[in-house]
Design a protein around this motif. Sequence first.
Motif, mmCIF file in Angstrom:
data_model
loop_
_atom_site.group_PDB
_atom_site.id
_atom_site.type_symbol
_atom_site.label_atom_id
_atom_site.label_comp_id
_atom_site.label_asym_id
_atom_site.label_seq_id
_atom_site.Cartn_x
_atom_site.Cartn_y
_atom_site.Cartn_z
ATOM 1 N N THR A 1 -14.437 -42.937 10.419
ATOM 2 C CA THR A 1 -14.769 -43.048 8.999
ATOM 3 C C THR A 1 -16.030 -43.875 8.812
ATOM 4 O O THR A 1 -16.914 -43.540 8.018
ATOM 5 N N VAL B 1 -25.480 -40.584 -0.113
ATOM 6 C CA VAL B 1 -24.158 -41.121 -0.411
ATOM 7 C C VAL B 1 -24.194 -42.628 -0.242
ATOM 8 O O VAL B 1 -24.452 -43.137 0.840
ATOM 9 N N THR C 1 -22.629 -46.244 0.202
ATOM 10 C CA THR C 1 -21.377 -46.773 0.751
ATOM 11 C C THR C 1 -21.600 -48.143 1.346
ATOM 12 O O THR C 1 -22.598 -48.390 2.014
ATOM 13 N N ARG D 1 -19.291 -34.065 12.016
ATOM 14 C CA ARG D 1 -18.429 -33.114 11.301
ATOM 15 C C ARG D 1 -17.778 -32.134 12.291
ATOM 16 O O ARG D 1 -16.590 -31.822 12.193
ATOM 17 N N TYR E 1 -17.309 -28.145 7.339
ATOM 18 C CA TYR E 1 -17.827 -28.647 6.068
ATOM 19 C C TYR E 1 -16.967 -28.254 4.877
ATOM 20 O O TYR E 1 -17.312 -28.540 3.736
ATOM 21 N N ASN F 1 -14.107 -29.290 3.647
ATOM 22 C CA ASN F 1 -13.625 -30.391 2.806
ATOM 23 C C ASN F 1 -14.541 -31.605 2.918
ATOM 24 O O ASN F 1 -14.093 -32.739 2.749
ATOM 25 N N ASP F 2 -15.798 -31.350 3.194
ATOM 26 C CA ASP F 2 -16.783 -32.416 3.346
ATOM 27 C C ASP F 2 -17.131 -32.985 1.971
ATOM 28 O O ASP F 2 -17.581 -32.255 1.091
ATOM 29 N N PRO F 3 -16.922 -34.283 1.745
ATOM 30 C CA PRO F 3 -17.254 -34.874 0.443
ATOM 31 C C PRO F 3 -18.736 -34.800 0.105
ATOM 32 O O PRO F 3 -19.119 -34.961 -1.054
ATOM 33 N N ASN F 4 -19.574 -34.535 1.117
ATOM 34 C CA ASN F 4 -21.010 -34.446 0.879
ATOM 35 C C ASN F 4 -21.513 -33.007 0.842
ATOM 36 O O ASN F 4 -22.714 -32.763 0.845
ATOM 37 N N THR G 1 -21.043 -24.797 2.985
ATOM 38 C CA THR G 1 -19.725 -25.407 2.844
ATOM 39 C C THR G 1 -18.645 -24.651 3.623
ATOM 40 O O THR G 1 -17.790 -25.246 4.272
#
Length: 275
Positions: free
Chosen positions: A24, A36, A38, A159, A192, A194-197, A205
Amino acid sequence: MTRKRAGCARGVARALAVRGAVATAAMAAVAAPLGVSTSASLAVSLVMPQAALAADTTPIAPAEKLLFLTPHLHGVASQTELDYSLVVSAPPEKSTDRVRVLVASDDNAKSDATVSDASGKVTVPGDLPCNPIILYFLERDIAEMEQLTGGQRRYFQQRVRLALAAGPPITDATAQVDGKPVKARKIVIQPYLNDPNAARFPKYTSKRYTFVLADGVPGGVSLLLTEVPGDNGDFTHPVKTESVSFETSVRKLSPPARGAPSTPKTPSNAPRASR
């Protein structure tokens, strides 16, 4: 496999299998260049040195073992060339190339198999017992994703690693060798999905990766495939596909030993040609 080589292979495979908090944090760090924000990225320099230790106690997924820790080149004689067809299709354009894996030592015991394509010899990560065509395929894909999206190479590597570490099913399949069907195993991932980015590269995707491996195919690899679907995830009309598929194996003559003649000498008692 020697103890040194097995240990090295396990180390690389464990690096491929980074999970949990370590994974993570790594994802957070490489996500920053994608826009992103963080706070985890600030701590990643403290977490990453422990990655190998954390991964060392985590079981390696069967998909990872099949792709990276299986000695696919076992049974392949030295100086054997495995030929693969590389096809890139982005309708209406289509291009083909040939990729060659030269197995220099019996069973690739010395880990000295080399890969070459139209550009010449290609460097791929070493010290793994797998067929290097798998590494060639993934390295090529990751470099392309980096170029097309402007994202970081490490992000796309992670990924794919996480998708394989998640334990995708290995299903039965069929491959063809010399027109004859052989039993095969298939792995399918969508790194990709369920990739948040993924909003940063929506075109990819639903991109799908398929790996088909068969013991009955020289070198163990039958097909490696990526597909970028059309609108609404339409894989029947993909906007782009790239595949590497096994064509044939060619046994080459071993090079003569240093100082040895390349052709046998005529025996002294052999009949001479008339003048």
